[in-house]
Design a protein around this motif. Structure first.
Motif, PDB file in Angstrom:
ATOM      1  N   THR A 142      27.874   8.438  -6.080  1.00 20.59           N
ATOM      2  CA  THR A 142      29.031   7.708  -5.579  1.00 20.59           C
ATOM      3  C   THR A 142      30.236   8.633  -5.527  1.00 20.59           C
ATOM      4  N   HIS A 143      31.191   8.290  -4.701  1.00 18.72           N
ATOM      5  CA  HIS A 143      32.443   9.049  -4.631  1.00 18.72           C
ATOM      6  C   HIS A 143      33.550   8.085  -4.217  1.00 18.72           C
ATOM      7  N   ASP A 145      38.267   7.901  -3.848  1.00 14.62           N
ATOM      8  CA  ASP A 145      39.552   8.586  -3.988  1.00 14.62           C
ATOM      9  C   ASP A 145      40.638   7.549  -4.265  1.00 14.62           C
ATOM     10  N   GLN A 150      40.450  12.601  -5.951  1.00 13.12           N
ATOM     11  CA  GLN A 150      39.160  12.393  -5.309  1.00 13.12           C
ATOM     12  C   GLN A 150      38.063  12.866  -6.255  1.00 13.12           C
ATOM     13  N   VAL A 151      37.060  12.000  -6.501  1.00 14.82           N
ATOM     14  CA  VAL A 151      36.006  12.326  -7.469  1.00 14.82           C
ATOM     15  C   VAL A 151      34.648  12.089  -6.828  1.00 14.82           C
ATOM     16  N   MET A 152      33.658  12.786  -7.371  1.00 12.80           N
ATOM     17  CA  MET A 152      32.271  12.631  -6.961  1.00 12.80           C
ATOM     18  C   MET A 152      31.413  12.566  -8.222  1.00 12.80           C
ATOM     19  N   ARG A 154      27.314  11.983  -9.673  1.00 14.84           N
ATOM     20  CA  ARG A 154      25.902  11.943  -9.334  1.00 14.84           C
ATOM     21  C   ARG A 154      25.078  11.691 -10.593  1.00 14.84           C
ATOM     22  N   ALA A 182      29.677  15.154 -12.627  1.00 18.07           N
ATOM     23  CA  ALA A 182      30.915  14.644 -12.032  1.00 18.07           C
ATOM     24  C   ALA A 182      31.830  15.811 -11.711  1.00 18.07           C
ATOM     25  N   SER A 184      35.893  16.592  -9.956  1.00 20.54           N
ATOM     26  CA  SER A 184      37.165  16.175  -9.374  1.00 20.54           C
ATOM     27  C   SER A 184      37.503  17.132  -8.242  1.00 20.54           C
ATOM     28  N   THR A 197      38.108   7.502 -10.604  1.00 18.25           N
ATOM     29  CA  THR A 197      36.820   7.325 -11.294  1.00 18.25           C
ATOM     30  C   THR A 197      36.450   5.854 -11.390  1.00 18.25           C
ATOM     31  N   ALA A 200      35.246   4.701  -8.075  1.00 16.95           N
ATOM     32  CA  ALA A 200      33.876   5.141  -7.810  1.00 16.95           C
ATOM     33  C   ALA A 200      32.873   4.276  -8.567  1.00 16.95           C
TER      34      ALA A 200
END
Length: 219
Positions: A142-143, A145, A150-152, A154, A182, A184, A197, A200
């Protein structure tokens, strides 16, 4: 004639008997002197028993641990210039969670640090969300912002651990995520990163929810 009188006088004179020597009575036996008291030697067990209670014992006696764990992510100080000088105020970003899929974020402001933290904790407990977990990781990548942040995030295999930055780590740890990757990608402002976060996490869906949305029973 004189010799005979001397002899008879000598014979008639009583023999002086030597008086027996007075026998002194035995002195009463003196009471034995009290033995000097030996210094008390305490065993190791006695010393250990006299020590103050340890931290675990104090925690056990204090009662059960609170359901939610609280963590302060950032504290900011601001100043307002007035005629008489400067007035300071503080803001605190607080994250609470039970490490079992429940987490919340709060932002409190006050003139004292303790009050700001308390207000942040109260707001965080009022804004709890549920995190869908799959074992100890997330169900899918998921991601999100939030403003400049902005975060990702997995999912990761068991044993990988939680690889994330400070602000993201606080949210994911208290949510109960143990294995995840994770990153940023945007602003480093803790407030923006934490709220990104949370955004997300709100996008996560379980397998059953996805199947129900598609009208399927299995993939």
């Amino acid at each position: 004639m004189k010799k005979q009188e001397e002899v008879t006088s000598v014979q008639a004179a009583p023999q002086a008997v030597a008086a027996p020597e007075a026998v002194s009575a035995p002195a009463p036996a003196s009471a034995p002197a009290p033995a000097a008291s030996a210094p008390a030697h305490h065993s190791r067990g006695d010393d250990r028993g006299r020590r103050p209670p340890r931290r675990r014992e104090r925690d056990r006696d204090a009662g059960p641990a609170p359901e939610f764990e609280e963590r302060v992510v950032a504290i900011n100080r601001s100043a307002k210039v007035v005629k008489g000088g400067r007035n300071f105020s503080f803001s605190a970003l607080v994250v609470v969670g039970n490490r079992k899929g429940r987490v919340g974020v709060g932002f409190g402001k006050a003139n004292e640090v303790a009050d700001a933290i308390r207000k942040g904790g109260e707001k965080a407990r009022k804004s709890l969300i549920t995190v869908p977990l799959r074992l100890h990781t997330l169900p899918h990548p998921t991601h999100a912002d939030f403003r400049g942040g902005q975060v990702m995030i997995r999912p990761a295999s068991t044993g990988t651990g939680l690889i994330a930055g400070g602000s993201m780590r606080a949210v994911l740890e208290l949510a109960g995520v143990q294995d995840a990757l994770a990153k940023s990608l945007g602003s480093s402002n803790p407030v923006n990163v934490v709220k990104a976060t949370v955004a997300a996490i709100l996008k996560l869906r379980t397998r059953d929810e996805i199947l129900a949305k598609r009208g399927l029973t299995t993939l």
